[in-house]
Design a protein around this motif. Structure first.
Motif, PDB file in Angstrom:
ATOM      1  N   GLY A 101       0.782  -1.227   0.000  1.00 41.09           N
ATOM      2  CA  GLY A 101       0.000   0.000   0.000  1.00 41.09           C
ATOM      3  C   GLY A 101       0.817   1.282   0.000  1.00 41.09           C
ATOM      4  N   CYS A 102       2.139   1.178  -0.028  1.00 38.01           N
ATOM      5  CA  CYS A 102       2.951   2.398  -0.025  1.00 38.01           C
ATOM      6  C   CYS A 102       2.995   3.017  -1.418  1.00 38.01           C
ATOM      7  CB  CYS A 102       4.363   2.103   0.467  1.00 38.01           C
ATOM      8  SG  CYS A 102       5.398   1.196  -0.702  1.00 38.01           S
ATOM      9  N   GLN A 103       3.389   4.270  -1.463  1.00 36.17           N
ATOM     10  CA  GLN A 103       3.569   4.967  -2.729  1.00 36.17           C
ATOM     11  C   GLN A 103       5.058   5.213  -2.927  1.00 36.17           C
ATOM     12  OE1 GLN A 103       1.232   8.536  -2.738  1.00 36.17           O
ATOM     13  NE2 GLN A 103      -0.657   7.460  -2.312  1.00 36.17           N
ATOM     14  N   ALA A 112      18.080   4.367  -5.960  1.00 35.17           N
ATOM     15  CA  ALA A 112      17.268   3.836  -4.864  1.00 35.17           C
ATOM     16  C   ALA A 112      16.058   4.732  -4.640  1.00 35.17           C
ATOM     17  CB  ALA A 112      18.094   3.750  -3.584  1.00 35.17           C
ATOM     18  N   VAL A 113      14.870   4.176  -4.783  1.00 29.86           N
ATOM     19  CA  VAL A 113      13.650   4.959  -4.559  1.00 29.86           C
ATOM     20  C   VAL A 113      13.355   5.050  -3.074  1.00 29.86           C
ATOM     21  CG1 VAL A 113      12.659   4.305  -6.772  1.00 29.86           C
ATOM     22  CG2 VAL A 113      12.103   2.964  -4.739  1.00 29.86           C
ATOM     23  N   GLY A 114      12.490   5.966  -2.740  1.00 32.53           N
ATOM     24  CA  GLY A 114      11.948   6.042  -1.398  1.00 32.53           C
ATOM     25  C   GLY A 114      10.519   5.565  -1.433  1.00 32.53           C
ATOM     26  N   PHE A 115       9.853   5.575  -0.281  1.00 30.58           N
ATOM     27  CA  PHE A 115       8.433   5.240  -0.268  1.00 30.58           C
ATOM     28  C   PHE A 115       7.729   6.045   0.807  1.00 30.58           C
ATOM     29  CE2 PHE A 115      10.301   2.086   2.588  1.00 30.58           C
ATOM     30  CZ  PHE A 115       9.414   2.041   3.648  1.00 30.58           C
ATOM     31  N   GLU A 116       6.428   6.183   0.619  1.00 32.36           N
ATOM     32  CA  GLU A 116       5.591   6.953   1.529  1.00 32.36           C
ATOM     33  C   GLU A 116       4.401   6.098   1.933  1.00 32.36           C
ATOM     34  OE1 GLU A 116       2.697  10.854   1.293  1.00 32.36           O
ATOM     35  OE2 GLU A 116       4.331  10.654  -0.151  1.00 32.36           O
ATOM     36  N   MET A 117       4.016   6.217   3.201  1.00 32.81           N
ATOM     37  CA  MET A 117       2.855   5.478   3.681  1.00 32.81           C
ATOM     38  C   MET A 117       2.278   6.195   4.890  1.00 32.81           C
ATOM     39  SD  MET A 117       5.046   2.291   5.201  1.00 32.81           S
ATOM     40  CE  MET A 117       3.813   1.484   6.152  1.00 32.81           C
ATOM     41  N   ASN A 118       1.061   5.864   5.231  1.00 32.28           N
ATOM     42  CA  ASN A 118       0.414   6.408   6.419  1.00 32.28           C
ATOM     43  C   ASN A 118       0.219   5.287   7.425  1.00 32.28           C
ATOM     44  OD1 ASN A 118      -0.198   9.257   5.894  1.00 32.28           O
ATOM     45  ND2 ASN A 118      -1.299   8.431   4.149  1.00 32.28           N
ATOM     46  N   MET A 119       0.569   5.575   8.676  1.00 26.67           N
ATOM     47  CA  MET A 119       0.358   4.619   9.764  1.00 26.67           C
ATOM     48  C   MET A 119      -0.238   5.385  10.936  1.00 26.67           C
ATOM     49  SD  MET A 119       3.737   2.206   9.723  1.00 26.67           S
ATOM     50  CE  MET A 119       2.980   0.829  10.583  1.00 26.67           C
ATOM     51  N   ASP A 120      -1.393   4.965  11.363  1.00 22.95           N
ATOM     52  CA  ASP A 120      -2.048   5.585  12.517  1.00 22.95           C
ATOM     53  C   ASP A 120      -2.141   7.100  12.366  1.00 22.95           C
ATOM     54  OD1 ASP A 120      -2.274   3.063  13.684  1.00 22.95           O
ATOM     55  OD2 ASP A 120      -0.327   3.231  14.664  1.00 22.95           O
TER      56      ASP A 120
END
Length: 89
Positions: free
Chosen positions: A5-7, A16-24
């Motif tokens: 579910g990350c972007q 090297a890519v990064g990633f973004e996600m939401n937690m709580d």
């Protein structure tokens, strides 16, 4: 392997890519450890956030340093992380 579910966060100067996600309710953006790559990625991230909110965005960096554990972490390892509530000072 990236968490489900990350972007993807593009890296304009490295591979090297990064990633973004939401937690709580917390927006988490993970980037490579190379300082010049981080700086280039943050410029893009901050500009994107400012456009989203239609206002200037303050740039804050929290460094989470991890130590080599002798094994590969899976996406589910990241999903088990817990974060403090409230605002960090």
């Amino acid at each position: 392997m990236l968490p489900e579910g990350c972007q993807i966060v593009d890296n304009p100067i490295g591979s090297a890519v990064g990633f973004e996600m939401n937690m709580d309710g917390c927006r988490i953006i993970c980037t490579p450890g190379v300082p010049s790559e981080l700086a280039a990625m943050l410029d893009i991230i901050v500009a994107s956030l400012a456009a989203e909110r239609e206002q200037p965005v303050e740039r804050n960096v929290m460094r989470l340093q991890t130590l080599w554990s002798g094994r590969v972490f899976s996406a589910t390892d990241y999903q088990r992380l817990t974060f403090p509530t409230g605002r960090l000072q």
